[in-house]
Scaffold this motif. Structure first.
Motif, PDB file in Angstrom:
ATOM      1  N   LEU B  62       0.874  -1.175   0.000  1.00 48.69           N
ATOM      2  CA  LEU B  62       0.000   0.000   0.000  1.00 48.69           C
ATOM      3  C   LEU B  62       0.909   1.222   0.000  1.00 48.69           C
ATOM      4  O   LEU B  62       1.480   1.561   1.026  1.00 48.69           O
ATOM      5  CB  LEU B  62      -0.865   0.029   1.258  1.00 48.69           C
ATOM      6  N   SER B  63       1.057   1.850  -1.130  1.00 44.82           N
ATOM      7  CA  SER B  63       2.046   2.929  -1.224  1.00 44.82           C
ATOM      8  C   SER B  63       1.667   4.117  -0.350  1.00 44.82           C
ATOM      9  O   SER B  63       2.487   4.968  -0.058  1.00 44.82           O
ATOM     10  CB  SER B  63       2.199   3.355  -2.677  1.00 44.82           C
ATOM     11  N   GLU B  64       0.406   4.150   0.087  1.00 45.93           N
ATOM     12  CA  GLU B  64      -0.050   5.288   0.880  1.00 45.93           C
ATOM     13  C   GLU B  64       0.555   5.329   2.281  1.00 45.93           C
ATOM     14  O   GLU B  64       0.506   6.347   2.943  1.00 45.93           O
ATOM     15  CB  GLU B  64      -1.574   5.217   1.063  1.00 45.93           C
ATOM     16  N   ILE B  65       1.052   4.170   2.756  1.00 40.40           N
ATOM     17  CA  ILE B  65       1.491   4.114   4.139  1.00 40.40           C
ATOM     18  C   ILE B  65       2.991   4.369   4.249  1.00 40.40           C
ATOM     19  O   ILE B  65       3.798   3.515   3.902  1.00 40.40           O
ATOM     20  CB  ILE B  65       1.201   2.723   4.769  1.00 40.40           C
ATOM     21  N   PRO B  66       3.387   5.535   4.706  1.00 36.73           N
ATOM     22  CA  PRO B  66       4.815   5.791   4.839  1.00 36.73           C
ATOM     23  C   PRO B  66       5.363   5.192   6.140  1.00 36.73           C
ATOM     24  O   PRO B  66       4.709   5.252   7.172  1.00 36.73           O
ATOM     25  CB  PRO B  66       4.892   7.314   4.880  1.00 36.73           C
ATOM     26  N   MET B  67       6.547   4.588   6.038  1.00 39.66           N
ATOM     27  CA  MET B  67       7.179   4.024   7.234  1.00 39.66           C
ATOM     28  C   MET B  67       7.814   5.165   8.023  1.00 39.66           C
ATOM     29  O   MET B  67       8.113   6.221   7.497  1.00 39.66           O
ATOM     30  CB  MET B  67       8.285   3.042   6.830  1.00 39.66           C
ATOM     31  N   PHE B  68       8.034   4.922   9.308  1.00 38.41           N
ATOM     32  CA  PHE B  68       8.730   5.847  10.191  1.00 38.41           C
ATOM     33  C   PHE B  68       8.039   7.195  10.304  1.00 38.41           C
ATOM     34  O   PHE B  68       8.643   8.191  10.638  1.00 38.41           O
ATOM     35  CB  PHE B  68      10.196   6.024   9.769  1.00 38.41           C
ATOM     36  N   GLU B  69       6.755   7.257   9.976  1.00 36.75           N
ATOM     37  CA  GLU B  69       5.993   8.482  10.170  1.00 36.75           C
ATOM     38  C   GLU B  69       5.289   8.385  11.516  1.00 36.75           C
ATOM     39  O   GLU B  69       4.885   7.303  11.919  1.00 36.75           O
ATOM     40  CB  GLU B  69       4.925   8.609   9.077  1.00 36.75           C
ATOM     41  N   PRO B  70       5.118   9.513  12.209  1.00 34.00           N
ATOM     42  CA  PRO B  70       4.353   9.452  13.459  1.00 34.00           C
ATOM     43  C   PRO B  70       2.953   8.908  13.183  1.00 34.00           C
ATOM     44  O   PRO B  70       2.329   9.285  12.192  1.00 34.00           O
ATOM     45  CB  PRO B  70       4.266  10.899  13.914  1.00 34.00           C
ATOM     46  N   VAL B  71       2.516   8.026  14.065  1.00 30.64           N
ATOM     47  CA  VAL B  71       1.270   7.322  13.802  1.00 30.64           C
ATOM     48  C   VAL B  71       0.069   8.255  13.712  1.00 30.64           C
ATOM     49  O   VAL B  71      -0.793   8.095  12.852  1.00 30.64           O
ATOM     50  CB  VAL B  71       1.033   6.250  14.883  1.00 30.64           C
ATOM     51  N   PHE B  72       0.048   9.274  14.566  1.00 35.71           N
ATOM     52  CA  PHE B  72      -1.152  10.111  14.573  1.00 35.71           C
ATOM     53  C   PHE B  72      -1.378  10.796  13.223  1.00 35.71           C
ATOM     54  O   PHE B  72      -2.486  11.134  12.868  1.00 35.71           O
ATOM     55  CB  PHE B  72      -1.101  11.140  15.719  1.00 35.71           C
ATOM     56  N   LYS B  73      -0.281  10.929  12.450  1.00 32.93           N
ATOM     57  CA  LYS B  73      -0.413  11.557  11.139  1.00 32.93           C
ATOM     58  C   LYS B  73      -1.021  10.618  10.108  1.00 32.93           C
ATOM     59  O   LYS B  73      -1.586  11.061   9.113  1.00 32.93           O
ATOM     60  CB  LYS B  73       0.963  12.005  10.627  1.00 32.93           C
ATOM     61  N   ILE B  74      -0.841   9.310  10.314  1.00 32.91           N
ATOM     62  CA  ILE B  74      -1.283   8.381   9.273  1.00 32.91           C
ATOM     63  C   ILE B  74      -2.378   7.448   9.752  1.00 32.91           C
ATOM     64  O   ILE B  74      -2.768   6.524   9.045  1.00 32.91           O
ATOM     65  CB  ILE B  74      -0.100   7.541   8.732  1.00 32.91           C
ATOM     66  N   LYS B  75      -2.870   7.678  10.959  1.00 28.99           N
ATOM     67  CA  LYS B  75      -3.866   6.760  11.524  1.00 28.99           C
ATOM     68  C   LYS B  75      -5.084   6.620  10.603  1.00 28.99           C
ATOM     69  O   LYS B  75      -5.579   5.519  10.387  1.00 28.99           O
ATOM     70  CB  LYS B  75      -4.295   7.244  12.909  1.00 28.99           C
ATOM     71  N   LYS B  76      -5.508   7.730  10.029  1.00 30.08           N
ATOM     72  CA  LYS B  76      -6.675   7.699   9.143  1.00 30.08           C
ATOM     73  C   LYS B  76      -6.439   6.781   7.953  1.00 30.08           C
ATOM     74  O   LYS B  76      -7.304   5.995   7.576  1.00 30.08           O
ATOM     75  CB  LYS B  76      -6.999   9.116   8.648  1.00 30.08           C
ATOM     76  N   GLN B  77      -5.222   6.908   7.360  1.00 30.64           N
ATOM     77  CA  GLN B  77      -4.915   6.067   6.198  1.00 30.64           C
ATOM     78  C   GLN B  77      -4.879   4.598   6.593  1.00 30.64           C
ATOM     79  O   GLN B  77      -5.323   3.731   5.845  1.00 30.64           O
ATOM     80  CB  GLN B  77      -3.558   6.451   5.600  1.00 30.64           C
TER      81      GLN B  77
END
Lengths: 122, 438
Positions: B62-77
């Protein structure tokens, strides 16, 4: 949280070896026959790296002598024969079944063979 | 270049090295016990649920999910893509890792554990069957016993084994996760295939420099003169250069290397202002790391303590600081270290901030036999340190933190972060066994 009482072992008190007088008296006749006490882990588990414990939740398996809260020892290194009890995965769910005669006909994935059933008798 | 016959003989006489590594280790550890998640995307979050540190193949796709990003920024994705996320369960991963390493031990007397999910295995004297078969046996046994999929790369040197491992995964259906470099033809093919920046030990800085002079593949790198490599990439570069050509020069270490630094830092469950509570957390971490230190029979020379507020919060005033103390004598004594850490923390703590994290790090680690005294302090006599031995013996027998320093206090529950999404510790806790519904 549900508290399980079965199977919990209370800690065994450290038994201090009684001092044996070195000067007088006869040595214990058992000295040369001493062996370590029985260790269930050693007796029941032949392959530690392939053995997992699971706990049963529910009474549907009583025909296999598996009751609610029993603990199963699963040894993944053993090759099951027909009628052996095995833990399988069917549609993403764990199930305990008898290993079928024609395993290829069934649509489930073998997780491991049940080697022992631990049941609290009280 | 030797003829094919000689070439095969040459490889068959050599000691070979296998690199065995687990595919997406943390995520697959979770999936072994969760068949409902087989074939679905799974990610594991860092110790304080801060960011994504591991993802399985389905999640990486899933290219939308960046690794090593803070979770709260990507929780929605994550939620939108039906990604299951777990807080890290190091107890489980550590135990599963131990199983894998034990299984490998049965395959060779020489196993070097390189990290939690990979090991080098020395293979020598295999004549009766092919290396490929041997690789498959290792892979299949580990999978059968533990449910964990692994990749195996076999080659004459460590750097080539790493490369072979990479190839085994890149062309997974073709090689079935096992790849062997056992001829000159295969070695050259592998080198031609590999981008130089993916070679073990070549950092991004060197890769860039190599690109600037027109070196893109590992093969082109091996064609450079040794002198150039030595001059621009030091002796470390030369070792990689030689290893890629089949000359083994990175020694086999079967003993775990002593750690360079041991540290721990976890976010608090809530923001803390009060020095007392922060002090207790700090003492708690010191207890943890000094125990690790004693287990490996070594002592630390430096102690670093750091403290900071929540970088991601816009509302809070920001402050962070860190201090490193040189210990008068290298030590592994929990009590000495706690009192030193207390002094250090006093020095950097400023009231009026809402702190998110405190951390400690011990470094300058040396074996304890090497500890020297100085003019004023005699060297410690470890055989006489009954207190610490007893301390560790009690905690080993009756469980972590049965006895602890008074400075640790009893309010752990108040500052400790509750890991909400941590899976049960299936293999180490009787009360957290895998549940099978019937």
């Amino acid at each position: 949280m549900e508290i399980f009482t079965s199977g919990k072992l209370s800690k065994v008190k450290n038994r201090h070896a009684p001092e044996v007088s070195k000067q007088t008296g006869f040595p214990s006749p058992a000295t040369h026959y001493a062996e370590p006490s029985i260790d269930l882990h050693k007796e029941l588990i032949t392959n530690r790296d392939a053995t997992f414990f699971v706990r049963i939740d529910g009474d549907e398996l009583s025909h296999h002598n598996i009751l609610h809260k029993d603990v199963l020892l699963i040894d993944r290194s053993l090759k099951p024969r027909p009628k052996d009890l095995v833990l399988v995965v069917q549609d993403g769910v764990f199930k305990v079944i008898e290993f079928p005669k024609n395993p290829l006909d069934t649509e489930c994935v073998l997780w491991g063979m049940i080697s022992y059933i631990i049941h609290y008798a009280r | 270049m030797c003829s094919l016959g000689n070439d095969q003989l040459y490889y068959s006489l050599r000691t070979m090295i296998a690199l065995v590594d687990c595919n997406s280790f943390y995520a697959t550890c979770e999936q072994v016990f969760r068949p409902d998640l087989w074939g679905t995307p799974v990610v594991v979050l860092s110790n304080n649920d801060g960011c994504v540190i591991a993802a399985n193949k389905e999640a990486k796709d899933l290219s939308e999910i960046p690794m090593f990003e803070p979770v709260f920024k990507i929780k929605k994705q994550l939620i939108k893509n039906n990604v299951t996320f777990f807080s890290s369960n190091y107890t489980l991963y550590g135990e599963m890792s131990q199983r894998v390493m034990n299984i490998l031990d049965a395959f060779s007397p020489q196993v070097e554990i390189y990290s939690i999910d990979e090991a080098f295995v020395e293979i020598s004297g295999i004549k009766h069957f092919s290396l490929n078969t041997y690789g498959h046996q290792m892979k299949d046994t580990i999978y059968q016993y533990t449910g964990l999929p692994v990749g195996v790369g076999i080659a004459p040197t460590k750097v080539l084994a790493k490369l072979a491992n990479k190839i085994s995964k890149k062309r997974a259906h073709e090689n079935n996760n096992v790849f062997v470099i056992d001829s000159e033809k295969k070695r050259i093919e592998a080198l031609r295939w590999a981008d130089v920046k993916t070679i073990w030990g070549i950092g991004s800085k060197h890769a860039k420099r190599l690109k600037n002079i027109g070196v893109f593949t590992a093969y082109e790198f091996t064609q450079l003169p040794e002198e150039w490599v030595r001059k621009n990439m030091t002796v470390v570069g030369v070792r990689i250069w030689k290893e890629l050509q089949g000359e083994s020069c990175i020694e086999f270490k079967t003993m775990p290397k002593p750690k360079q630094g041991i540290g721990t830092a976890k976010s608090f469950g809530k923001k803390l202002e009060d020095l007392g509570m922060i002090q207790e957390a700090c003492s708690y971490y010191i207890s943890e790391v000094s125990e690790v230190l004693r287990n490996q029979k070594s002592c630390a020379t430096y102690l670093q303590v750091f403290l900071h507020t929540n970088y991601f919060s816009d509302r809070d005033k920001q402050y962070s600081n860190s201090i490193t103390v040189t210990l008068s004598i290298p030590t592994c004594d929990t009590f000495t270290l706690i009192s030193e850490a207390k002094k250090a923390l006093d020095a950097i703590y400023k009231p009026g901030y809402r702190y998110k994290k405190v951390g400690v790090c011990l470094s300058g680690i040396i074996p304890r036999e090497y500890v020297q005294g100085n003019l004023f302090i005699p060297p410690p006599r470890w055989n006489k340190s009954k207190l610490l031995d007893t301390f560790d013996a009690i905690n080993r027998k009756y469980g972590k933190s049965t006895v602890f320093s008074g400075l640790v206090g009893t309010r752990v529950k108040e500052w400790e972060l509750i890991k909400e999404d941590r899976s049960p510790r299936y293999t180490t806790q009787w009360r957290e066994l895998l549940k099978v519904k019937s």
